[in-house]
Motif scaffolding. Structure first.
Motif, PDB file in Angstrom:
ATOM      1  N   UNK A  82      14.940  18.199   5.764  1.00 60.17           N
ATOM      2  CA  UNK A  82      14.083  19.370   5.659  1.00 60.17           C
ATOM      3  C   UNK A  82      12.763  18.905   5.069  1.00 60.17           C
ATOM      4  N   UNK A  83      11.738  19.717   5.141  1.00 59.67           N
ATOM      5  CA  UNK A  83      10.421  19.288   4.677  1.00 59.67           C
ATOM      6  C   UNK A  83      10.483  18.843   3.217  1.00 59.67           C
ATOM      7  N   UNK A  84       9.920  17.661   2.961  1.00 60.87           N
ATOM      8  CA  UNK A  84       9.941  17.101   1.602  1.00 60.87           C
ATOM      9  C   UNK A  84       8.739  16.193   1.415  1.00 60.87           C
ATOM     10  N   UNK A  85       8.389  15.966   0.154  1.00 64.37           N
ATOM     11  CA  UNK A  85       7.337  15.007  -0.160  1.00 64.37           C
ATOM     12  C   UNK A  85       7.822  13.611   0.211  1.00 64.37           C
ATOM     13  N   UNK A  86       6.908  12.763   0.623  1.00 65.27           N
ATOM     14  CA  UNK A  86       7.282  11.416   1.058  1.00 65.27           C
ATOM     15  C   UNK A  86       6.212  10.418   0.655  1.00 65.27           C
ATOM     16  N   UNK A  87       6.633   9.181   0.569  1.00 65.51           N
ATOM     17  CA  UNK A  87       5.690   8.095   0.345  1.00 65.51           C
ATOM     18  C   UNK A  87       5.992   7.003   1.361  1.00 65.51           C
ATOM     19  N   UNK A  88       4.950   6.486   1.972  1.00 69.02           N
ATOM     20  CA  UNK A  88       5.092   5.405   2.949  1.00 69.02           C
ATOM     21  C   UNK A  88       4.555   4.117   2.339  1.00 69.02           C
TER      22      UNK A  88
ATOM     23  N   UNK B   4       0.842  -1.195   0.000  1.00 67.80           N
ATOM     24  CA  UNK B   4       0.000   0.000   0.000  1.00 67.80           C
ATOM     25  C   UNK B   4       0.875   1.242   0.000  1.00 67.80           C
ATOM     26  N   UNK B   5       0.462   2.257  -0.735  1.00 67.24           N
ATOM     27  CA  UNK B   5       1.208   3.518  -0.810  1.00 67.24           C
ATOM     28  C   UNK B   5       0.394   4.629  -0.166  1.00 67.24           C
ATOM     29  N   UNK B   6       1.072   5.405   0.704  1.00 71.27           N
ATOM     30  CA  UNK B   6       0.456   6.569   1.320  1.00 71.27           C
ATOM     31  C   UNK B   6       1.346   7.782   1.022  1.00 71.27           C
ATOM     32  N   UNK B   7       0.773   8.795   0.397  1.00 75.72           N
ATOM     33  CA  UNK B   7       1.545   9.986   0.028  1.00 75.72           C
ATOM     34  C   UNK B   7       1.351  11.078   1.079  1.00 75.72           C
ATOM     35  N   UNK B   8       2.474  11.735   1.440  1.00 74.84           N
ATOM     36  CA  UNK B   8       2.399  12.786   2.445  1.00 74.84           C
ATOM     37  C   UNK B   8       3.666  13.615   2.467  1.00 74.84           C
ATOM     38  N   UNK B   9       4.033  14.097   3.677  1.00 75.49           N
ATOM     39  CA  UNK B   9       5.216  14.947   3.852  1.00 75.49           C
ATOM     40  C   UNK B   9       6.055  14.419   5.013  1.00 75.49           C
ATOM     41  N   UNK B  10       7.359  14.684   4.950  1.00 73.55           N
ATOM     42  CA  UNK B  10       8.262  14.280   6.026  1.00 73.55           C
ATOM     43  C   UNK B  10       9.139  15.466   6.400  1.00 73.55           C
ATOM     44  N   UNK B  11       9.403  15.602   7.705  1.00 72.34           N
ATOM     45  CA  UNK B  11      10.267  16.683   8.182  1.00 72.34           C
ATOM     46  C   UNK B  11      10.790  16.330   9.569  1.00 72.34           C
ATOM     47  N   UNK B  12      12.104  16.455   9.735  1.00 74.85           N
ATOM     48  CA  UNK B  12      12.767  16.303  11.030  1.00 74.85           C
ATOM     49  C   UNK B  12      12.336  15.030  11.766  1.00 74.85           C
ATOM     50  N   UNK B  13      12.307  13.917  11.046  1.00 76.46           N
ATOM     51  CA  UNK B  13      12.025  12.643  11.687  1.00 76.46           C
ATOM     52  C   UNK B  13      10.568  12.335  11.919  1.00 76.46           C
TER      53      UNK B  13
ATOM     54  N   UNK C 295       5.701   0.453   8.742  1.00 72.93           N
ATOM     55  CA  UNK C 295       5.800   1.205   7.490  1.00 72.93           C
ATOM     56  C   UNK C 295       7.256   1.543   7.193  1.00 72.93           C
ATOM     57  N   UNK C 296       7.525   1.810   5.916  1.00 69.82           N
ATOM     58  CA  UNK C 296       8.836   2.295   5.488  1.00 69.82           C
ATOM     59  C   UNK C 296       8.599   3.588   4.727  1.00 69.82           C
ATOM     60  N   UNK C 297       9.267   4.654   5.136  1.00 69.31           N
ATOM     61  CA  UNK C 297       9.054   5.975   4.548  1.00 69.31           C
ATOM     62  C   UNK C 297      10.241   6.344   3.675  1.00 69.31           C
ATOM     63  N   UNK C 298       9.952   6.794   2.459  1.00 70.62           N
ATOM     64  CA  UNK C 298      10.974   7.280   1.533  1.00 70.62           C
ATOM     65  C   UNK C 298      10.643   8.712   1.136  1.00 70.62           C
ATOM     66  N   UNK C 299      11.616   9.611   1.269  1.00 65.81           N
ATOM     67  CA  UNK C 299      11.434  10.993   0.810  1.00 65.81           C
ATOM     68  C   UNK C 299      11.789  11.075  -0.668  1.00 65.81           C
ATOM     69  N   UNK C 300      11.152  11.989  -1.371  1.00 63.06           N
ATOM     70  CA  UNK C 300      11.484  12.149  -2.792  1.00 63.06           C
ATOM     71  C   UNK C 300      11.260  13.600  -3.220  1.00 63.06           C
TER      72      UNK C 300
END
Length: 351
Positions: free
Chosen positions: A268-274, A241-250, A346-351
């Motif tokens: 720093x704040x970036x788009x992410x997918x979990x 399953x893919x969840x799109x969101x944002x990641x920042x400072x852990x 979950x595993x989070x990847x920033x892009x």
């Protein structure tokens, strides 16, 4: 025999089939080359076999440079997806072919050829079909004969190009278990190409995941499944399953759900997918203190010991969950119900 592929590059016109590929295959290992169509896995197999030349780089067999060595001198056995058996020859003659076409000084006596062929047919459990012709055999039987023919010339390396791809699911499953047992008996260095994730994970000692001509990850089946190196590997290996969101400072936020993302503590704040596997998501009844992603149950399907639940989040994201029969019985879910879903792992990847 070990195989060492060093910085190999291969183009077909403007298409880059292999891009700086480095790979070590250990003696006696059963290695799977796994990837989607066009990933370079078959080209890499053909380069190892000597059926394709390289633009640059080296292929070493047991430490010796074999890059410019002719395919006949590499002592490899090659098994194709569509068997490539001679239709006008009996099964016995097909298996004996590689021995009978050897130069006279290298050709064994006919009695030795007969002994060896019958031994191989017995090994693949088809000695009772020696006098039949290929059209009289099933697809699974033909593929085992193709493997026996490859083994007849005593190869130092066995190469298989999607060997079970043309077979139905039940036969494919039986043959891959058989191949694993056969390899454990013979211990020939074996490399096989597949786009079937289950096949690669079930049969091989190690898996090489490829995409766009490059190796994405190498590891045991457990390693690549549990710890994917990147988003492509995670998505390619099994349902996800893919969840799109944002990641920042852990910290990562996906709609109303906030998760720890320790791998991105300095981000720093970036788009992410979990990514979350269907069995790593729990379904909860809504409540004032229940944190998670609101979703509606769309469809339920009981398959064996599990129940597959298809849901749709409020933002139209499809979510697939696998529950045990007991968990489903406890929840007593019905199509159309509103629930809360929460990933456990979950595993989070920033892009």
């Amino acid at each position: 025999m070990s195989i060492d592929v060093r910085d190999v590059n291969k183009r077909f016109g403007t298409f880059k089939a292999l891009d700086h590929v480095n790979l070590e295959v250990q003696t006696g290992e059963l290695l799977a080359l796994l990837g989607p169509s066009g990933s370079g896995k078959t080209t890499l197999l053909r380069v190892i076999a000597g059926l394709e030349t390289v633009d640059s780089g080296q292929v070493l067999f047991h430490g010796e440079d074999a890059t410019d060595r002719h395919v006949r001198e590499r002592q490899v056995g090659f098994v194709f997806q569509h068997y490539a058996l001679f239709r006008h020859m009996t099964i016995f003659e097909n298996v004996a072919f590689g021995l009978r076409v050897r130069p006279r000084r290298e050709r064994p006596p006919e009695a030795e050829i007969r002994r060896k062929v019958m031994e191989l047919l017995s090994l693949v459990q088809l000695d009772w079909l020696a006098d039949r012709y290929p059209h009289q055999l099933s697809g699974g039987q033909r593929q085992r004969i193709a493997l026996a023919r490859a083994l007849a010339v005593e190869p130092r390396v066995l190469l298989l190009d999607e060997p079970f791809g043309a077979l139905d699911a039940k036969v494919r499953k039986e043959l891959r278990r058989w191949l694993r047992r056969l390899h454990d008996e013979m211990h020939i260095t074996t490399v096989f190409v597949t786009h079937d994730q289950d096949e690669a994970l079930e049969v091989s000692d190690r898996v090489v995941v490829m995409n766009e001509g490059a190796i994405q990850q190498v590891g045991t089946p457990q390693e690549v499944y549990d710890n994917p190196a990147n988003a492509f590997v995670y998505q390619f290996l099994g349902n996800v399953n893919l969840f799109h969101g944002r990641v920042q400072a852990g910290r990562a936020r996906f709609g109303p759900l906030e998760l720890a993302a320790p791998d991105h503590a300095q981000e720093a704040e970036a788009a992410a997918v979990a990514f979350a596997r269907p069995h790593d998501i729990e379904i909860l009844r809504p409540g004032p203190e229940t944190a998670g992603i609101p979703a509606k149950v769309e469809h339920l399907l009981a398959v064996g010991s599990t129940v597959r639940v298809d849901l749709l989040a409020d933002d139209e994201t499809p979510i697939h969950v696998e529950l045990s029969r007991d968990a489903h019985a406890h929840l007593a879910l019905k199509a159309g119900e509103q629930v809360i879903v929460r990933p456990r792992n979950v595993r989070v990847f920033a892009h």
